[in-house]
Design a protein around this motif. Structure first.
Motif, PDB file in Angstrom:
ATOM      1  N   ILE A  69     -36.787-118.964 -47.707  1.00 53.10           N
ATOM      2  CA  ILE A  69     -37.877-119.628 -46.993  1.00 53.10           C
ATOM      3  C   ILE A  69     -38.255-120.886 -47.762  1.00 53.10           C
ATOM      4  CG2 ILE A  69     -40.266-119.458 -46.215  1.00 53.10           C
ATOM      5  CD1 ILE A  69     -39.897-116.453 -45.958  1.00 53.10           C
ATOM      6  N   VAL A  70     -38.292-122.021 -47.055  1.00 56.09           N
ATOM      7  CA  VAL A  70     -38.696-123.290 -47.670  1.00 56.09           C
ATOM      8  C   VAL A  70     -39.902-123.818 -46.912  1.00 56.09           C
ATOM      9  CG1 VAL A  70     -37.995-125.609 -48.344  1.00 56.09           C
ATOM     10  CG2 VAL A  70     -36.296-123.751 -48.307  1.00 56.09           C
ATOM     11  N   THR A  71     -41.080-123.763 -47.528  1.00 55.59           N
ATOM     12  CA  THR A  71     -42.298-124.275 -46.906  1.00 55.59           C
ATOM     13  C   THR A  71     -43.418-124.328 -47.933  1.00 55.59           C
ATOM     14  OG1 THR A  71     -43.864-123.992 -45.084  1.00 55.59           O
ATOM     15  CG2 THR A  71     -43.095-121.995 -46.159  1.00 55.59           C
ATOM     16  N   GLU A  72     -44.403-125.223 -47.695  1.00 59.39           N
ATOM     17  CA  GLU A  72     -45.644-125.236 -48.458  1.00 59.39           C
ATOM     18  C   GLU A  72     -46.841-124.903 -47.576  1.00 59.39           C
ATOM     19  OE1 GLU A  72     -45.837-129.097 -50.260  1.00 59.39           O
ATOM     20  OE2 GLU A  72     -44.971-128.371 -52.140  1.00 59.39           O
ATOM     21  N   ASP A  73     -46.573-124.614 -46.318  1.00 63.21           N
ATOM     22  CA  ASP A  73     -47.628-124.264 -45.367  1.00 63.21           C
ATOM     23  C   ASP A  73     -47.998-122.794 -45.591  1.00 63.21           C
ATOM     24  OD1 ASP A  73     -49.048-123.382 -43.100  1.00 63.21           O
ATOM     25  OD2 ASP A  73     -48.113-124.902 -41.822  1.00 63.21           O
ATOM     26  N   ALA A  74     -49.174-122.544 -46.150  1.00 64.18           N
ATOM     27  CA  ALA A  74     -49.555-121.177 -46.518  1.00 64.18           C
ATOM     28  C   ALA A  74     -49.630-120.256 -45.307  1.00 64.18           C
ATOM     29  CB  ALA A  74     -50.899-121.194 -47.244  1.00 64.18           C
ATOM     30  N   ASP A  75     -50.168-120.752 -44.192  1.00 66.50           N
ATOM     31  CA  ASP A  75     -50.269-119.905 -42.997  1.00 66.50           C
ATOM     32  C   ASP A  75     -48.886-119.577 -42.446  1.00 66.50           C
ATOM     33  OD1 ASP A  75     -53.023-119.887 -43.151  1.00 66.50           O
ATOM     34  OD2 ASP A  75     -53.261-121.615 -41.820  1.00 66.50           O
ATOM     35  N   LEU A  76     -48.004-120.582 -42.404  1.00 63.85           N
ATOM     36  CA  LEU A  76     -46.647-120.340 -41.923  1.00 63.85           C
ATOM     37  C   LEU A  76     -45.923-119.365 -42.843  1.00 63.85           C
ATOM     38  CD1 LEU A  76     -44.367-120.975 -39.949  1.00 63.85           C
ATOM     39  CD2 LEU A  76     -43.749-122.930 -41.387  1.00 63.85           C
ATOM     40  N   LEU A  77     -46.111-119.527 -44.141  1.00 67.95           N
ATOM     41  CA  LEU A  77     -45.471-118.622 -45.092  1.00 67.95           C
ATOM     42  C   LEU A  77     -45.935-117.186 -44.870  1.00 67.95           C
ATOM     43  CD1 LEU A  77     -43.692-118.067 -47.532  1.00 67.95           C
ATOM     44  CD2 LEU A  77     -45.622-118.683 -49.004  1.00 67.95           C
ATOM     45  N   ASP A  78     -47.214-117.008 -44.629  1.00 68.00           N
ATOM     46  CA  ASP A  78     -47.719-115.654 -44.359  1.00 68.00           C
ATOM     47  C   ASP A  78     -47.033-115.043 -43.146  1.00 68.00           C
ATOM     48  OD1 ASP A  78     -49.430-115.680 -46.497  1.00 68.00           O
ATOM     49  OD2 ASP A  78     -51.228-116.212 -45.344  1.00 68.00           O
ATOM     50  N   LEU A 133     -44.046-115.844 -41.902  1.00 64.28           N
ATOM     51  CA  LEU A 133     -42.631-115.596 -42.178  1.00 64.28           C
ATOM     52  C   LEU A 133     -42.450-114.389 -43.089  1.00 64.28           C
ATOM     53  CD1 LEU A 133     -41.290-119.247 -42.599  1.00 64.28           C
ATOM     54  CD2 LEU A 133     -41.094-117.732 -40.612  1.00 64.28           C
ATOM     55  N   LEU A 134     -43.331-114.211 -44.041  1.00 65.17           N
ATOM     56  CA  LEU A 134     -43.258-113.027 -44.903  1.00 65.17           C
ATOM     57  C   LEU A 134     -43.504-111.755 -44.096  1.00 65.17           C
ATOM     58  CD1 LEU A 134     -45.119-114.255 -48.117  1.00 65.17           C
ATOM     59  CD2 LEU A 134     -42.646-113.932 -47.816  1.00 65.17           C
ATOM     60  N   ARG A 135     -44.434-111.850 -43.148  1.00 67.84           N
ATOM     61  CA  ARG A 135     -44.698-110.693 -42.279  1.00 67.84           C
ATOM     62  C   ARG A 135     -43.479-110.342 -41.438  1.00 67.84           C
ATOM     63  NH1 ARG A 135     -46.146-110.955 -37.090  1.00 67.84           N
ATOM     64  NH2 ARG A 135     -46.822-113.130 -37.287  1.00 67.84           N
ATOM     65  N   LEU A 136     -42.803-111.341 -40.896  1.00 70.30           N
ATOM     66  CA  LEU A 136     -41.623-111.094 -40.067  1.00 70.30           C
ATOM     67  C   LEU A 136     -40.469-110.569 -40.908  1.00 70.30           C
ATOM     68  CD1 LEU A 136     -41.801-114.229 -37.734  1.00 70.30           C
ATOM     69  CD2 LEU A 136     -42.607-111.902 -37.282  1.00 70.30           C
ATOM     70  N   CYS A 137     -40.333-111.054 -42.131  1.00 69.73           N
ATOM     71  CA  CYS A 137     -39.304-110.523 -43.025  1.00 69.73           C
ATOM     72  C   CYS A 137     -39.563-109.051 -43.320  1.00 69.73           C
ATOM     73  CB  CYS A 137     -39.253-111.318 -44.322  1.00 69.73           C
ATOM     74  SG  CYS A 137     -38.489-112.953 -44.162  1.00 69.73           S
ATOM     75  N   ALA A 138     -40.827-108.704 -43.547  1.00 67.59           N
ATOM     76  CA  ALA A 138     -41.169-107.312 -43.809  1.00 67.59           C
ATOM     77  C   ALA A 138     -40.837-106.436 -42.604  1.00 67.59           C
ATOM     78  CB  ALA A 138     -42.647-107.196 -44.164  1.00 67.59           C
ATOM     79  N   VAL A 169     -36.636-123.032 -42.694  1.00 67.93           N
ATOM     80  CA  VAL A 169     -37.285-124.248 -43.175  1.00 67.93           C
ATOM     81  C   VAL A 169     -38.531-124.499 -42.332  1.00 67.93           C
ATOM     82  CG1 VAL A 169     -37.065-126.729 -43.570  1.00 67.93           C
ATOM     83  CG2 VAL A 169     -35.091-125.221 -43.925  1.00 67.93           C
ATOM     84  N   GLY A 170     -39.686-124.503 -42.978  1.00 68.91           N
ATOM     85  CA  GLY A 170     -40.906-124.862 -42.272  1.00 68.91           C
ATOM     86  C   GLY A 170     -40.869-126.320 -41.849  1.00 68.91           C
ATOM     87  N   ASP A 171     -41.469-126.625 -40.701  1.00 67.88           N
ATOM     88  CA  ASP A 171     -41.447-128.003 -40.215  1.00 67.88           C
ATOM     89  C   ASP A 171     -42.088-128.956 -41.220  1.00 67.88           C
ATOM     90  OD1 ASP A 171     -40.849-129.991 -38.373  1.00 67.88           O
ATOM     91  OD2 ASP A 171     -42.774-129.795 -37.350  1.00 67.88           O
TER      92      ASP A 171
END
Length: 367
Positions: free
Chosen positions: A22-31, A33-38, A65-67
């Motif tokens: 995962i490549v992103t600095e968007d904290a909400d998007l990262l949350d 993506l982490l949820r979907l990975c789980a 890659v986050g936008d």
């Protein structure tokens, strides 16, 4: 929403097990993506930009890659398996940015969540050839289809294949009983009654009873006799993703759940005793099954009524002949001693099953 720029997928040779990058600095998007990975059972690697050479960019089976990070990865080496993930449904520029980084897909949340979970789970489990799925169905009651299904699974496992035996007939008494494992620990069909979406193949396999070097999905002794079609679809799809062989013992009645099972069967074997009433009954079964399953073949079980042989039974039914299984004495006594069908490798049942899987191997996965 998920849009494809190209439909190239990692081949079985190129894919490897592991979590996505995962490549992103968007904290909400990262949350998210982490949820979907789980949800997909994957452990991702997270970076704010392209990892240093030798890191996850080259080796990860999937890169998300986050936008917000598209500009930072623009100069990275081109590779397959890159997905650009955004949120703005009205931003047409996302497609241009996807082309600039060589992304295979553009995915916009939340609409594309299920697609992404499936894709992450594919790479986490490893993508390989699906299991050859063989359905066995009786031409009439007492035809011996459950015995043949068990023997096919036992011989397949004995030959070294990953093998799953699926009991799709809730009124058949339970294949775990036929294999002498009704008390074996593991999940049964009612435990999957509420399943929908994706079921993890590895988790499914590990949760089921292990008998005679194979896994079995059967019924418990409770009152549940129906499983939602969505659950049947999810469970069998998970089983097929594990590769090897899946053998499904099918009932003669066709309801929505059985139709879902038939839709995932590669080859059907219709077991027909060699007597005229059985042939007449089998014709009706074949007509119903043939509406869903296109590759249906006849297994003729002896002894033969006067004027009948295996080829004549197949001709009367208008179906290809898969072979014959002569009457085998001692099967019931062997089962009472705890021996599964096919345990006697020299008997006609085991010989038929061995020849069936040998033809399968020669054909490279099809018979």
């Amino acid at each position: 929403m998920a849009g494809a720029i190209t439909h190239d997928r990692l081949s079985a040779a190129e894919g490897r097990q592991g979590g996505p990058l995962i490549v992103t600095e968007d904290a909400d998007l990262l949350d998210d993506l982490l949820r979907l990975c789980a949800a997909a059972g994957a452990r991702p690697e997270v970076h704010h930009g392209v990892p240093e050479r030798g890191g996850g960019w080259e080796t990860a089976p999937l890169v998300l890659v986050g936008d917000d990070a598209a500009r930072r990865v623009r100069g990275a080496a081109r590779r397959r398996g890159v997905v650009l993930v955004g949120r703005d449904q009205d931003d047409s520029g996302v497609w241009r940015r996807a082309v600039e980084i060589g992304a295979d897909h553009v995915l916009l949340l939340p609409d594309g969540e299920q697609w992404l979970v499936d894709r992450i789970a594919d790479v986490a489990e490893g993508v390989g050839p699906p299991a050859l799925t063989v359905g066995v169905i009786g031409g009439r009651g007492g035809a011996g289809s459950s015995t043949l299904a068990c023997a096919l699974a036992v011989i397949s496992a004995r030959q070294g294949r990953r093998t799953l035996l699926v009991d799709a007939d809730p009124l058949g008494g339970g294949l775990d009983v036929l294999l002498g494992g009704e008390a074996a620990e593991g999940l049964r069909w009612p435990d999957f009654a509420a399943s929908h979406g994706r079921v993890g193949g590895g988790a499914l396999e590990e949760s089921l009873p292990s008998l005679h070097a194979l896994r079995i999905l059967s019924w418990d002794r409770g009152d549940c006799v129906t499983i939602a079609p969505e659950a049947v679809r999810a469970v069998l799809a998970a089983a097929r993703r594990r590769g090897g062989a899946v053998v499904v013992d099918l009932p003669r009645r066709i309801d929505e759940g059985v139709a879902e099972a038939l839709a995932q069967v590669d080859l059907g074997l219709l077991v027909v005793p060699a007597e005229l009433r059985a042939v007449a009954a089998a014709g009706r079964v074949a007509s119903a099954v043939g509406m869903v399953l296109k590759d249906l073949r006849v297994v003729v079980r002896g002894p033969y009524a006067p004027g009948l042989d295996d080829r004549e039974v197949a001709r009367l039914l208008g179906l290809p002949l898969a072979g014959e299984v002569p009457a085998e004495t001692g099967l019931l006594a062997a089962q009472e001693r705890g021996a599964p069908p096919g345990a006697d490798g020299r008997g006609p049942l085991a010989r038929f099953c061995s020849a069936f899987w040998e033809r399968t191997a020669v054909a490279g996965g099809g018979v």
